[in-house]
Design an enzyme around this catalytic site. Structure first.
Site, PDB file in Angstrom:
ATOM      1  N   LYS A 114       0.816  -1.224   0.000  1.00  0.00           N
ATOM      2  CA  LYS A 114       0.000   0.000   0.000  1.00  0.00           C
ATOM      3  C   LYS A 114       0.841   1.260   0.000  1.00  0.00           C
ATOM      4  CE  LYS A 114      -4.467  -1.439   1.675  1.00  0.00           C
ATOM      5  NZ  LYS A 114      -5.540  -1.235   2.643  1.00  0.00           N
ATOM      6  N   LYS A 198      -4.756  -9.262  -6.806  1.00  0.00           N
ATOM      7  CA  LYS A 198      -5.953  -9.421  -5.978  1.00  0.00           C
ATOM      8  C   LYS A 198      -7.084  -8.507  -6.466  1.00  0.00           C
ATOM      9  CE  LYS A 198      -6.081  -7.501  -1.881  1.00  0.00           C
ATOM     10  NZ  LYS A 198      -5.869  -7.060  -0.509  1.00  0.00           N
ATOM     11  N   LYS A 201     -10.605  -2.846  -4.087  1.00  0.00           N
ATOM     12  CA  LYS A 201     -11.407  -1.627  -4.201  1.00  0.00           C
ATOM     13  C   LYS A 201     -10.627  -0.512  -4.856  1.00  0.00           C
ATOM     14  CE  LYS A 201     -12.994  -2.521   0.476  1.00  0.00           C
ATOM     15  NZ  LYS A 201     -13.053  -2.103   1.850  1.00  0.00           N
TER      16      LYS A 201
HETATM   17  P1  TYM Z   1     -10.856  -4.965   4.042  1.00  0.00           P
HETATM   18  O1  TYM Z   1     -11.936  -3.975   4.166  1.00  0.00           O
HETATM   19  O2  TYM Z   1      -9.710  -4.641   3.170  1.00  0.00           O
HETATM   20  O3  TYM Z   1     -11.438  -6.356   3.535  1.00  0.00           O
HETATM   21  C1  TYM Z   1     -12.566  -6.928   4.159  1.00  0.00           C
HETATM   22  C2  TYM Z   1     -12.480  -8.454   4.062  1.00  0.00           C
HETATM   23  O4  TYM Z   1     -12.483  -8.846   2.679  1.00  0.00           O
HETATM   24  C3  TYM Z   1     -11.401  -9.724   2.426  1.00  0.00           C
HETATM   25  N1  TYM Z   1     -10.932  -9.511   1.033  1.00  0.00           N
HETATM   26  C4  TYM Z   1     -10.780 -10.495   0.146  1.00  0.00           C
HETATM   27  N2  TYM Z   1     -10.965 -11.829   0.221  1.00  0.00           N
HETATM   28  C5  TYM Z   1     -10.719 -12.567  -0.892  1.00  0.00           C
HETATM   29  N3  TYM Z   1     -10.318 -12.030  -2.078  1.00  0.00           N
HETATM   30  C6  TYM Z   1     -10.108 -10.707  -2.202  1.00  0.00           C
HETATM   31  N4  TYM Z   1      -9.728 -10.198  -3.367  1.00  0.00           N
HETATM   32  C7  TYM Z   1     -10.340  -9.871  -1.061  1.00  0.00           C
HETATM   33  N5  TYM Z   1     -10.247  -8.533  -0.841  1.00  0.00           N
HETATM   34  C8  TYM Z   1     -10.618  -8.342   0.448  1.00  0.00           C
HETATM   35  C9  TYM Z   1     -10.329  -9.328   3.449  1.00  0.00           C
HETATM   36  O5  TYM Z   1      -9.437 -10.389   3.682  1.00  0.00           O
HETATM   37  C10 TYM Z   1     -11.175  -9.005   4.659  1.00  0.00           C
HETATM   38  O6  TYM Z   1     -11.469 -10.185   5.395  1.00  0.00           O
HETATM   39  N6  TYM Z   1      -7.724  -5.322   7.919  1.00  0.00           N
HETATM   40  C11 TYM Z   1      -9.065  -5.732   7.513  1.00  0.00           C
HETATM   41  C12 TYM Z   1     -10.140  -5.058   8.319  1.00  0.00           C
HETATM   42  C13 TYM Z   1     -10.067  -5.294   9.798  1.00  0.00           C
HETATM   43  C14 TYM Z   1     -10.264  -6.523  10.480  1.00  0.00           C
HETATM   44  C15 TYM Z   1     -10.149  -6.218  11.863  1.00  0.00           C
HETATM   45  C16 TYM Z   1     -10.526  -7.816  10.055  1.00  0.00           C
HETATM   46  C17 TYM Z   1      -9.837  -4.342  10.745  1.00  0.00           C
HETATM   47  N7  TYM Z   1      -9.896  -4.876  11.996  1.00  0.00           N
HETATM   48  C18 TYM Z   1     -10.280  -7.228  12.862  1.00  0.00           C
HETATM   49  C19 TYM Z   1     -10.640  -8.833  11.022  1.00  0.00           C
HETATM   50  C20 TYM Z   1     -10.531  -8.511  12.392  1.00  0.00           C
HETATM   51  C21 TYM Z   1      -9.194  -5.446   6.012  1.00  0.00           C
HETATM   52  O7  TYM Z   1      -8.265  -5.349   5.326  1.00  0.00           O
HETATM   53  O8  TYM Z   1     -10.417  -5.282   5.531  1.00  0.00           O
END
Ligand code: TYM
Length: 334
Positions: A114, A198, A201
């Protein structure tokens, strides 16, 4: 065995098929099992680690709640809340940042991706992002954390932080060391334009992803234009290692139909991609269109969405404020 589930999603807009198949679909199954206590957090503090437009952030927070509910999470059964309104998260993140080591954070690949080439210009929040994530999880004694494959490293860090806190302060098992819940297959959905990247967004081209707010025509169009290779559909699962786009599309099909990749390869072996793409688009439309319509309907009722968050904040606060008080006591604050 009853599980305590915690997970989070960033309200940064464009929630997509990767978020759904990698995480939210799993949240719904866990929510439906009455033995589980589930907490799903809209992680707005994480969202501001990269620049956000304040007006759009407000909309995106509501849209994330709407997506949870439209996908099938019942706000009466699970706690849905916005992270910034439960102050224990920020406090916990600070205390845990004094436990976590620089060396551990320096290994985090998501930061490297990132921040890009110019690390000096990345926010400090982006660097310490995984520590806040650890606080999120540890405040609720979560036993299991459902996430996509890209979050695996952050969860390992969370486990290390919990263990170090328990050791440093000699409080055996005080912080629950959580288990990741990552699906064995299809835990990383790739871009429709490039099977080695991947689905995300932040990718500029909207054709790289299926958004959960896309309608029938958009889904059809995106699948039609999705990158493939000139050969017919693979005959054998072994071919997939070299044919990443075919692997991704077959993976999406398998995940939607709850079948194995091997079975999907057999069904379409030797066929033309165009034939497969039509069937895949139909499956996607069946799954995503009702969610997309429900999201749009729910977004018309802001009061309802805000009430879900308000109720969730109240419940989350009860749990998190007790835990943070104990943490402060253990650390030695008066
Ligand atoms: P975020 O918002 O980036 O993603 C949310 C969830 O979607 C999954 N994800 C994917 N899974 C499969 N293929 C993809 N291309 C893909 N893109 C996104 C992510 O693995 C995630 O599960 N850091 C976390 C947010 C967070 C969190 C937490 C999660 C903050 N605190 C505590 C678990 C527990 C995140 O990146 O979310």
């Amino acid at each position: 065995m009853s599980k305590k589930i915690f997970s989070g999603v960033q309200p940064t807009g464009n929630l997509h098929l990767g978020n759904y198949l990698g995480a939210i679909k799993n949240f719904v199954d866990l929510n439906n099992d009455n033995d589980n206590e589930c907490i799903f957090c809209v992680v707005d503090l994480h969202a501001i680690t990269t620049k956000q437009n304040p007006k759009e952030l407000k909309n995106n927070i509501r849209e994330t709640v709407a997506t949870f509910v439209a996908s099938g999470i019942d706000p009466k059964k699970s706690i849905i809340f916005n992270q910034s309104r439960v102050s224990a998260h920020s406090e916990g993140a600070w205390i845990l940042s004094c436990v976590a080591r620089m060396g551990w954070l320096n290994r985090m690949t998501q930061f490297k991706e990132k921040a890009g080439k110019d690390k000096e210009k990345a926010s400090i929040g982006l660097y310490s992002y995984p520590v806040l994530m650890a606080a999120d999880i540890l405040l609720y004694d979560a036993t299991h954390v459902p996430v996509g494959d890209d979050q695996k490293q952050h969860l390992e860090l969370c486990r290390d932080i919990a263990q170090k806190f328990n050791n440093d302060f000699e409080v055996d098992n005080f912080l629950q060391v959580p288990e990741p819940l990552i699906q064995k297959d299809f835990s990383r959905i790739m871009s429709l334009k490039d099977g080695s990247k991947k689905m995300s967004k932040s990718e500029l081209s909207d054709f790289s992803r299926i958004n959960l707010t896309d309608d029938r025509d958009q889904i059809m169009n995106k699948i039609k234009k999705a990158k493939t290779d000139p050969l017919p559909m693979p005959q054998d699962i072994k071919e997939l290692d070299e044919r990443l786009e075919a692997k991704n599309l077959l993976g999406i099909y398998s995940s939607l139909t709850n079948s194995t990749l091997k079975d999907s390869v057999e069904i379409f072996a030797g066929k033309n991609f165009s034939e497969f793409k039509e069937i895949l688009a139909d499956q996607l439309i069946n799954k995503i269109e009702p969610i997309s319509q429900e999201i749009k309907k729910l977004l018309g009722d802001k009061k309802y969405l805000d009430k879900i968050l308000l109720d969730g904040v109240e419940k989350a606060n009860l749990i998190a404020s007790k835990k943070i008080e104990r943490i402060k006591e253990i650390v030695g604050f008066l």
